[in-house]
Design an enzyme around this catalytic site. Structure first.
Site, PDB file in Angstrom:
ATOM      1  N   ASP A 218      -1.556  -0.767   6.157  1.00  0.00           N
ATOM      2  CA  ASP A 218      -1.721  -0.235   7.507  1.00  0.00           C
ATOM      3  C   ASP A 218      -2.826  -0.936   8.272  1.00  0.00           C
ATOM      4  OD1 ASP A 218      -4.105   0.785   6.579  1.00  0.00           O
ATOM      5  OD2 ASP A 218      -3.395   2.841   6.406  1.00  0.00           O
TER       6      ASP A 218
ATOM      7  N   ASP B  65      -6.799  -1.683   4.227  1.00  0.00           N
ATOM      8  CA  ASP B  65      -6.171  -2.834   3.579  1.00  0.00           C
ATOM      9  C   ASP B  65      -6.588  -4.170   4.179  1.00  0.00           C
ATOM     10  OD1 ASP B  65      -4.570  -0.974   2.078  1.00  0.00           O
ATOM     11  OD2 ASP B  65      -3.376  -0.704   3.878  1.00  0.00           O
TER      12      ASP B  65
ATOM     13  N   ASP C   7       0.856  -1.183   0.000  1.00  0.00           N
ATOM     14  CA  ASP C   7       0.000   0.000   0.000  1.00  0.00           C
ATOM     15  C   ASP C   7       0.894   1.236   0.000  1.00  0.00           C
ATOM     16  OD1 ASP C   7      -2.507   1.462   0.356  1.00  0.00           O
ATOM     17  OD2 ASP C   7      -1.712   1.913   2.345  1.00  0.00           O
TER      18      ASP C   7
END
Length: 720
Positions: free
Chosen positions: A593, A597, A394
């Site tokens: 995080d 996600d 990410d």
């Protein structure tokens, strides 16, 4: 076109945790849980989840080992083995060597080795054949056979039974010592929580045990105090050392609304905070829980060894029976000789090393990970990290800092860069917008003294108007400048270039004249570029995924050297992209995080939560990187590969060693080459295998040398 800086929001990384279910494990007849028979070691139940209990268990195993060693030495000295090795005959005081050996060996078998016998009894009651059954079979076969020989006359094998118990105890003691580093780290974590806390109830200050703090209690924290529970600041401002969670030594400023974490240290200022998590729900408790579970879980290799134990029992007993039958009926040797070969085969077929092969490596590996802020959820994860072929990262909060930071100051008029930034930051002090805070923080980092704005007005979605030191300031986007008839000139091209690089440019006008621009962006983490280079070197495909726009995503990917990018992805769609990679035949790790996600973390083969860990991160991820450092992903890979290497070495040694040794002990080579193993030698050689496995696992600590020299390495949460 530039971003509308007043509408631009960047997600921040949260720092709370949640719990996960614990899975007990057993190996070599040892149950590491919280419900075992702590006194008698029935079934070898050892609570390794509590550091204090684990230390007590280690002391108990050590005591039993030394008692066994103390009594085994004279047993061996009086045995035929001792007489042959030393060439000396000790006085028997008219009792005979066999009776003396019986006296010395009996406490070894029935006290020091009781855990194996009791473990075998419990296993057989449950109709299970495990390592404890295998060990007990070898010990009791040698001991009971020796009782028979004592009555009939001849050479006994009390020394073999005593040596078997002694060396197996030594192997288990070595295993428990290999866990000691992590247990010491857990004890250090427990000690971080202060024994008492000051709370305010009904307007009264009360000092109570930290364990009695309840949710919604108002807690008073003075300079130098340790935070007793998790909470949120209500009043006051202070600086708190959160190194236990972040691994960073720089204190963090805390204001009303900010979270505080149990175990962190208040450096300055007094605050009051509301307790939000107490007891087992605190971040600190969850860190401890993560390490505990990793210690008590099973790697796939260990599950294979456990399932093989029942067949090994049958193999050992079968080898003993077959050996006796062949020697007695085919070889036509006396029954005592046939029994000697049979017992040698049974004793050496006890592959206790197989039970120690992976738990010792897992214990050392997870302990090392905890010391470097890498919390690995279970042994299977530790083993599987080494197998990933693609990693999805990410962008926000993983590759970037997750919050805006000042990146560029471009002077385009009569005002130089320093003065331009001073004026802009002074004007923005009146705003609470994240981008305004980034500009103010950037000026303060550069040591620029700021002034107070005498007037301030915010233009929603466009920018601000302010007066600083009598000068009229206008800071905002292109639309704001156009509404005020400002001619941008060459700065328009500069702004477009900054926007192309994924930054948010803001024009600055001073006293009605365009004076320059400042740019803010979510800054790439310093270690991200090196981490990406390492992925490439290791042959792992790196993929970036983000909900941000394509232009910003491509700018970050270009700077980091990432070829494959999924941009403008909704949280719900991130898991679909992970599936896409899995359908390509890749073993995928997802790094995020843990909030947006979460679905992707759950879908991936290995989910890695970066940051101090949110509730969802702890629940869905397999690994938590406490320092938010992308290089810790590389450290986890290095640690996993080293641990798997030790597992394979140990499993190979334990399996091959015993398979090759059984025919020798059974006397296969005796007729042709005169090679035979007495039971005591079988016990010695079998136990030597366990010792080699335990020592080899402890040697895994050498991987710390590699981790220590990697950039950004430092003592982690569990080491504090």
């Amino acid at each position: 076109m530039e971003h509308d800086h007043r509408a631009h929001e960047l997600p921040l990384v949260a720092t709370s945790t949640a719990s996960m279910p614990m899975e007990p494990t057993d190996h070599a007849g040892m149950k590491h849980d919280m419900t075992g028979d702590q006194g008698g070691h029935g079934g070898m139940k050892h609570d390794m989840s509590d550091p204090g209990m684990a230390a007590a268990m280690e002391r108990d195993i050590r005591t039993r080992f030394f008692i066994a060693l103390f009594l085994t030495i004279p047993t061996v000295l009086y045995s035929p083995l001792g007489v042959r090795l030393l060439g000396m005959a000790l006085p028997t005081f008219g009792l005979g060597a066999n009776l003396i050996m019986l006296v010395f060996s009996t406490p070894v078998i029935w006290y020091c080795g009781w855990m194996f016998i009791a473990g075998a009894y419990h296993a057989l009651r449950l109709r299970q054949l495990d390592m404890s059954v295998l060990i007990a079979t070898g010990v009791l076969a040698a001991y009971l056979f020796s009782l028979l020989i004592t009555a009939l006359g001849g050479d006994t094998f009390y020394d073999a039974a005593a040596m078997l118990v002694t060396f197996v105890l030594f192997g288990h003691w070595m295993e428990m010592r290999s866990r000691k580093g992590t247990n010491d780290a857990l004890r250090a974590l427990f000690d971080l929580v202060p024994p008492q806390a000051t709370v305010i109830r009904a307007g009264q200050e009360l000092t109570i045990p930290s364990a009695e703090v309840v949710v919604d209690d108002m807690v008073l924290l003075r300079p130098g105090d340790k935070v007793p529970v998790d909470g949120a600041v209500v009043t006051g401002e202070t600086s708190i050392d959160e190194a236990l969670v972040t691994g960073e030594s720089a204190p963090v400023t805390k204001r009303p609304g900010d979270p505080v974490i149990a175990g962190s240290i208040n450096r300055s200022g007094s605050i009051r905070f509301r307790a939000t998590r107490v007891g087992a729900d605190t971040t600190l408790a969850q860190i401890v829980d993560l390490v505990r579970r990793a210690q008590s879980s099973k790697a796939p290799g260990q599950r294979l060894a456990d399932s093989a134990a029942q067949y090994l029992v049958i193999l050992a007993v079968g080898a003993g029976i077959l050996t006796f039958l062949v020697w007695f009926f085919v070889g036509r040797v006396p029954a005592i000789t046939a029994l000697t070969f049979a017992i040698s085969a049974v004793v050496i077929a006890c592959p206790d090393a197989l039970g120690l092969a992976t738990p010792t490596a897992v214990a050392v590996g997870t302990g090392i990970g905890a010391r470097y802020n890498i919390l690995i959820k279970d042994a299977a994860t530790l083993e599987n990290i080494s197998r990933i072929t693609a990693i999805v990262l990410d962008k926000t909060g993983t590759l970037t800092e997750g919050k805006p930071a000042l990146t560029d100051v471009v002077a385009g008029g009569a005002v130089d860069q320093v003065e331009l930034l001073r004026l802009v930051a002074s004007a923005e002090r009146g705003s609470e917008h994240p981008l305004a805070e980034a500009i103010v923080a950037g000026a303060q980092e550069r040591g620029i003294p700021l002034a107070e704005a005498t007037t301030f007005d915010s233009v929603a979605g466009h920018g601000i108007l302010a007066t600083v030191d009598g000068r009229s300031m206008l800071v905002g986007n292109r639309a704001l400048m156009r509404d005020r008839d400002m001619m941008l000139g060459p700065l328009a091209a500069a702004a477009a270039e900054l926007a192309q690089a994924g930054k948010t440019p803001m024009f600055v006008a001073v006293d009605g004249q365009i004076a320059g621009l400042v740019a803010v962006a979510d800054r790439i983490k310093p270690s991200a570029k090196q981490a990406l280079a390492e992925f490439k070197r290791l042959g792992i495909e790196a993929v970036m995924i983000t909900g941000d726009n394509e232009r910003t995503a491509q700018a970050v990917a270009h700077e980091l050297g990432i070829d494959r990018v999924f941009a403008e992805v909704l949280p719900a769609d991130k898991a679909r992209h992970v599936q896409e990679l899995q359908r390509e035949g890749k073993r995928v790790a997802m790094v995020g995080d843990g909030v947006n996600d979460a679905p992707a973390l759950a879908q991936a083969d290995i989910g890695i939560a970066i940051g101090a860990g949110t509730d969802v991160a702890i629940e869905t991820a397999n690994v938590v990187l406490m320092k938010s450092d992308p290089l810790d992903i590389i450290r986890a890979l290095v640690l996993s590969k080293a641990t798997v290497r030790k597992m394979k070495q140990n499993l190979a040694w334990a399996s091959v060693y015993n398979i090759l040794a059984i025919p020798v002990a059974a006397g296969v080579f005796y007729p042709s080459f005169g090679i035979a193993l007495a039971p005591e030698w079988s016990a010695l050689l079998m136990s030597l295998s366990s010792i080699i496995v335990a020592v080899n696992a402890v040697l895994l600590k050498r991987v710390e040398r590699v981790l220590r020299v990697m950039p950004g390495a430092g003592s982690g949460a569990a080491a504090r």
